[in-house]
Design a protein around this motif. Sequence first.
Motif, short mmCIF file in Angstrom:
data_model
loop_
_atom_site.label_atom_id
_atom_site.label_comp_id
_atom_site.label_asym_id
_atom_site.label_seq_id
_atom_site.Cartn_x
_atom_site.Cartn_y
_atom_site.Cartn_z
N CYS A 85 -1.20 -29.44 -23.36
CA CYS A 85 -1.55 -28.01 -23.46
C CYS A 85 -0.35 -27.22 -23.98
O CYS A 85 0.79 -27.41 -23.52
CB CYS A 85 -1.99 -27.49 -22.10
N PHE A 92 -4.40 -32.95 -20.99
CA PHE A 92 -5.71 -32.31 -20.86
C PHE A 92 -6.57 -33.09 -19.87
O PHE A 92 -6.80 -34.29 -20.07
CB PHE A 92 -6.42 -32.24 -22.21
N PHE A 97 -10.17 -30.01 -24.22
CA PHE A 97 -9.23 -28.97 -24.61
C PHE A 97 -9.94 -27.98 -25.53
O PHE A 97 -11.01 -28.23 -26.07
CB PHE A 97 -8.00 -29.56 -25.30
N LYS A 104 -3.56 -25.92 -29.05
CA LYS A 104 -4.54 -26.51 -28.14
C LYS A 104 -4.18 -26.15 -26.71
O LYS A 104 -3.00 -26.17 -26.32
CB LYS A 104 -4.58 -28.03 -28.33
N CYS A 106 -5.54 -26.32 -22.37
CA CYS A 106 -6.46 -26.85 -21.36
C CYS A 106 -7.47 -25.75 -21.01
O CYS A 106 -7.28 -24.58 -21.33
CB CYS A 106 -5.70 -27.30 -20.12
#
Length: 379
Positions: A85, A92, A97, A104, A106
């Motif tokens: 994350c 993740f 995700f 990107k 979580c």
Amino acid sequence: MTGSSNMSYGNGALCHRCHEGFGANEEIVNSNGEVWHTQCFVSQRKAATRAAQSYACSKCHETLSPWEQMVNFNGRVWHTACFVCAQCFQPFPEGVFYEFEGRKYCEHDFHVLFAPCCGKCREFIVGRVIKAMNNSWHPDCFLCEICTAPLADEGFVKNAGRALCRECNAKEKAKGMGKYVCHKCHAIIDTGHIKFRGEAYHPYHFNCSSCGQELNADAREKSGELYCLRCHDKMGIPICGACRRPIEERVVHALGKAWHVEHFVCAKCERPFFGTRHYEKKGLAYCETHYHQLLFGNICFVCNNVVTGDVFSAFNKSWCVGHFACSICDRKMSHKTKFFEFDLKPVCRVCHEKFPGELKKRLKKYHEEVSKRQIMSNS
């Protein structure tokens, strides 16, 4: 070891890449016991270089080993330790995700950073969002604040900071104007209405259950049916002697008439009897206190009972002899006790002497003026 030379191989020698033979005087490449056309060897090296570059981690840009575990997403690869994350730098959970502007996140951090919070349940909203009343809502949470009808697809009206359905808004608007909203056509009732099964209606929506004529505001309900006033009166329902409306529940019979319980009251104080004893005189009903006042004329100012013995009268009031006392110190007084008037109540001499001098002067001046006016009115 790699080298190049001008030499000829027999008919059995083939290029390691294209598997074709070599010319008599063609320059060839010999690498670790394998032979190549020169152009094939160059092409192979370029391909190997590109392959090595394509397996570089997208985050740290270091080369991934062929036997190393990796993450592959949309043609890009990461070390497993690099695929985390962008906010909390943790892997993740279950590989789930969210991607926003090339980064990107979580699920939790994505909701905290970007997902709106529902104005009712205070949970994050994933999916369809209703934007209204300067807030965000789940479609199932955006409801009318009065009847709880869903508003997401039906639309709403803002009323005093509340989101209401159109029907409830019309009712609130009519209530503010002191009017009703018809339960059938949902229009404001400007003139007379009728109540049927607890709801208000325009009278012209109904016809009398007996004679069939269109109803007006005088219509009455009985046993779940509506009747015009004439048909209703023919059914023998008693009429209240006070409000002249039918009595459909508990009835009081007195003074030769029928009454609603709450409308049968004392003719003097207008308090309902609610089943207690009443006294009749000259076609009127009285409570016990005012009946005795009517007969005997003296009600004690303290105990509110009829004065049956000696009476002490002053300031247009009456007292039982035992209840006549100073209104300040509660000292008992008699006919021989000197007292003064203050706020239309008796005050003994001792308490009067404690009054400020200015107050006593004002009281004396006031009583002198009252006496003069009485003398002038008598003359």
